[in-house]
Design an enzyme around this catalytic site. Structure first.
Site, PDB file in Angstrom:
ATOM      1  N   ASP A 145      -3.832   6.988 -28.015  1.00  0.00           N
ATOM      2  CA  ASP A 145      -5.306   6.543 -26.220  1.00  0.00           C
ATOM      3  C   ASP A 145      -5.464   8.232 -26.401  1.00  0.00           C
ATOM      4  O   ASP A 145      -5.046   9.269 -24.992  1.00  0.00           O
ATOM      5  CB  ASP A 145      -3.852   6.173 -25.270  1.00  0.00           C
ATOM      6  CG  ASP A 145      -4.011   4.174 -25.333  1.00  0.00           C
ATOM      7  OD1 ASP A 145      -5.028   3.704 -25.528  1.00  0.00           O
ATOM      8  OD2 ASP A 145      -2.006   4.669 -26.306  1.00  0.00           O
ATOM      9  N   ARG A 153      -3.257  11.145 -23.795  1.00  0.00           N
ATOM     10  CA  ARG A 153      -1.377  11.854 -24.763  1.00  0.00           C
ATOM     11  C   ARG A 153      -1.345  13.041 -25.783  1.00  0.00           C
ATOM     12  O   ARG A 153      -0.166  13.154 -25.627  1.00  0.00           O
ATOM     13  CB  ARG A 153      -1.327  10.233 -25.818  1.00  0.00           C
ATOM     14  CG  ARG A 153      -1.499   9.025 -25.695  1.00  0.00           C
ATOM     15  CD  ARG A 153      -1.415   8.691 -24.033  1.00  0.00           C
ATOM     16  NE  ARG A 153      -0.970   7.658 -23.261  1.00  0.00           N
ATOM     17  CZ  ARG A 153      -0.840   7.009 -22.726  1.00  0.00           C
ATOM     18  NH1 ARG A 153      -0.566   7.464 -21.608  1.00  0.00           N
ATOM     19  NH2 ARG A 153      -1.211   6.017 -22.441  1.00  0.00           N
ATOM     20  N   ARG A 214     -12.076   5.235 -15.485  1.00  0.00           N
ATOM     21  CA  ARG A 214     -11.934   5.894 -17.082  1.00  0.00           C
ATOM     22  C   ARG A 214     -13.254   5.219 -17.690  1.00  0.00           C
ATOM     23  O   ARG A 214     -12.723   5.446 -18.937  1.00  0.00           O
ATOM     24  CB  ARG A 214     -11.171   5.071 -17.287  1.00  0.00           C
ATOM     25  CG  ARG A 214      -8.971   5.283 -17.082  1.00  0.00           C
ATOM     26  CD  ARG A 214      -8.147   4.443 -17.111  1.00  0.00           C
ATOM     27  NE  ARG A 214      -7.720   4.117 -18.480  1.00  0.00           N
ATOM     28  CZ  ARG A 214      -6.820   3.303 -18.928  1.00  0.00           C
ATOM     29  NH1 ARG A 214      -6.468   2.924 -18.209  1.00  0.00           N
ATOM     30  NH2 ARG A 214      -6.806   3.200 -20.152  1.00  0.00           N
ATOM     31  N   HIS A 257      -0.359  -3.469 -15.980  1.00  0.00           N
ATOM     32  CA  HIS A 257       1.054  -2.920 -16.672  1.00  0.00           C
ATOM     33  C   HIS A 257       1.585  -3.799 -15.615  1.00  0.00           C
ATOM     34  O   HIS A 257       3.351  -3.692 -16.293  1.00  0.00           O
ATOM     35  CB  HIS A 257       0.871  -1.995 -16.529  1.00  0.00           C
ATOM     36  CG  HIS A 257       0.521  -1.123 -17.077  1.00  0.00           C
ATOM     37  ND1 HIS A 257      -1.544  -1.081 -16.919  1.00  0.00           N
ATOM     38  CD2 HIS A 257       0.639  -0.881 -18.510  1.00  0.00           C
ATOM     39  CE1 HIS A 257      -1.719   0.393 -17.836  1.00  0.00           C
ATOM     40  NE2 HIS A 257      -0.986   0.383 -18.469  1.00  0.00           N
ATOM     41  N   ASP A 330      -3.614  -4.565 -25.713  1.00  0.00           N
ATOM     42  CA  ASP A 330      -3.599  -4.291 -25.512  1.00  0.00           C
ATOM     43  C   ASP A 330      -1.884  -3.941 -25.798  1.00  0.00           C
ATOM     44  O   ASP A 330      -1.057  -4.778 -26.100  1.00  0.00           O
ATOM     45  CB  ASP A 330      -2.959  -4.067 -23.907  1.00  0.00           C
ATOM     46  CG  ASP A 330      -3.750  -2.944 -22.992  1.00  0.00           C
ATOM     47  OD1 ASP A 330      -3.149  -1.711 -23.365  1.00  0.00           O
ATOM     48  OD2 ASP A 330      -4.190  -2.744 -21.839  1.00  0.00           O
TER      49      ASP A 330
END
Length: 431
Positions: A145, A153, A214, A257, A330
């Site tokens: 990512d 990352r 984002r 998440h 995802d």
């Protein structure tokens, strides 16, 4: 308006030889009467010959066992900074101590890298080359990512480009394309061949805890232009791009998440607010689209998240938008994917919904066994499995690593990472 395609274009056809009933059903004549049964005669029109690319994909597919095909669907997190690093985390999760042994045990199609895999450029090059050597029959899809900005990352090694929101503020699609190309070049130099970017969500909810800046914009049309530009930039760098998070994660106040968001847009609102950036990404040739762990009742009233929804992944993304590439979930270890079903059932339902790439299963051994058992029982047909593996192989072919694994070079990485040209571009972009 959204595109509509004919029934022959709904899915990529599996490139294996199937005996007998592999064709589409005969269409009903315009007069309303059923067509007579088709007859096999010597004058029947032959199907189109496969292209050289399709033939090459077919040859690779034919070499894979069912167990190997199932393994191709999975992209877990592995632990260690070399392919031979012994790790208690790998042992505990996968009953294999090194990344190389995990790849061999599960016939993995991919691996996703995180900061714990990163120490230096030369080390990452050694890691990705070692991971590729561990894959026996098919080169790995190695992803990460690297959106830039909040989700980066590889930020310890790469040029610090601004995130999508800052680039979106410039309204400069050329800049979005240049930054994506530079990002792709740096990832490719490290041995990464797929980026889980760009974000194609529209930032329509200022309280959104997971998307926000984002996303490129809060306007669907402006976001769509930026997303298309970024996809083209990644393509110029010869790296696979992934538009995320379908059908649109922009209007949520719950983080998937930790919970299961519900989006209450009507279908008309979805077409106006959420769909345009994904349409633009598809038109620009995006390699993959990532699903969202969100419930969208007006698109699918079942209560299942989009990742597990056939009406959303197959009905909308494949059939309505005409997407023929790879559908990635995802991360399957997120709470939004695991609220209703166990880790094995989640993986099976994702495949049945239309997903091809199963990202970061919470329990890889359980998920792998469940998908394999579903194939052997017929719950997931061999044809359905071949469709997903074919798409994953086609992505490799498109990006130049179907039959020969890419080999990264530490010297090349040293030249590309944080190059003068890229640092100047970052400064221009406001990084």
């Amino acid at each position: 308006m959204l595109r509509r395609i004919g029934t022959t274009g709904l899915l990529v056809i599996a490139l294996t030889a199937c005996g007998g009933g592999g064709g589409t059903a005969g269409a009903e004549p315009t007069g309303g009467k059923a067509a007579p049964p088709a007859r096999t005669t010597t004058s029947a029109v032959p199907s189109a010959a496969p292209t050289p690319a399709q033939s090459e994909v077919q040859r690779v597919l034919a070499r894979l066992t069912t167990e190997e095909k199932v393994g191709q669907l999975f992209m877990p997190v592995l632990y260690g900074t070399t392919a031979g690093s012994a790790s208690g985390e790998n042992q505990a999760r996968y009953s294999a101590r090194t990344p190389a042994k995990v790849i061999a045990k599960y016939h993995l199609g991919g691996v996703i890298l995180f900061p714990h895999n990163v120490k230096s450029a030369s080390q990452v090059v050694g890691l990705t080359n070692g991971l590729q050597r561990a894959s026996a029959k098919v080169p790995l899809i190695i992803g990460t990512d690297q959106e830039n900005g909040l989700v980066s990352r590889m930020s310890a090694l790469m040029t610090k480009f601004p995130g999508a929101g800052d680039i979106g503020d410039t309204k400069d699609t050329g800049l979005a394309r240049q930054v994506a190309k530079a990002t792709g070049e740096e990832l490719r130099a490290l041995g990464v061949n797929l980026d889980f970017a760009p974000v194609a969500d529209v930032n329509v909810n200022p309280r959104n805890p997971v998307i926000g800046r984002r996303a490129y914009d809060d306007d669907p049309k402006r976001a769509a232009k930026m997303v298309a530009a970024a996809v083209k930039g990644f393509g110029e760098a010869k790296i696979a791009a992934t538009a995320k998070h379908f059908p649109g994660h922009g209007d949520t106040s719950v983080d998937s998440h930790t919970g299961l968001p519900i989006i209450k847009h009507t279908k008309a609102q979805w077409e106006r607010l959420d769909a345009p950036p994904f349409e633009a990404a598809i038109d620009a040739g995006v390699d993959a689209v990532m699903s969202a762990h969100i419930v969208f009742p007006k698109l699918d009233p079942s209560g299942d998240p989009a990742t597990l929804s056939k009406p959303i992944l197959t009905g909308l993304l494949r059939e309505k938008l005409g997407f023929k590439g790879v559908i990635s979930t995802d991360a399957l270890n997120m709470a939004g994917a695991r609220k209703k079903y166990d880790d094995g059932e989640v993986a099976v339902r994702a495949v049945l919904a239309g997903a091809d790439l199963l990202l970061m299963p919470n329990d890889l051994p359980k998920a792998y066994k469940a998908v394999l058992a579903a194939v052997k029982s017929g719950r997931i047909s061999e044809q359905r499995l071949d469709q997903s593996v074919t798409r994953l192989l086609t992505l490799r072919h498109k990006r130049g690593f179907l039959t020969e694994a890419p080999v990264a070079s530490a010297a090349k990485a040293s030249d590309v990472l944080r190059s003068s040209a890229h640092r100047k571009l970052a400064a221009k972009a406001g990084g």
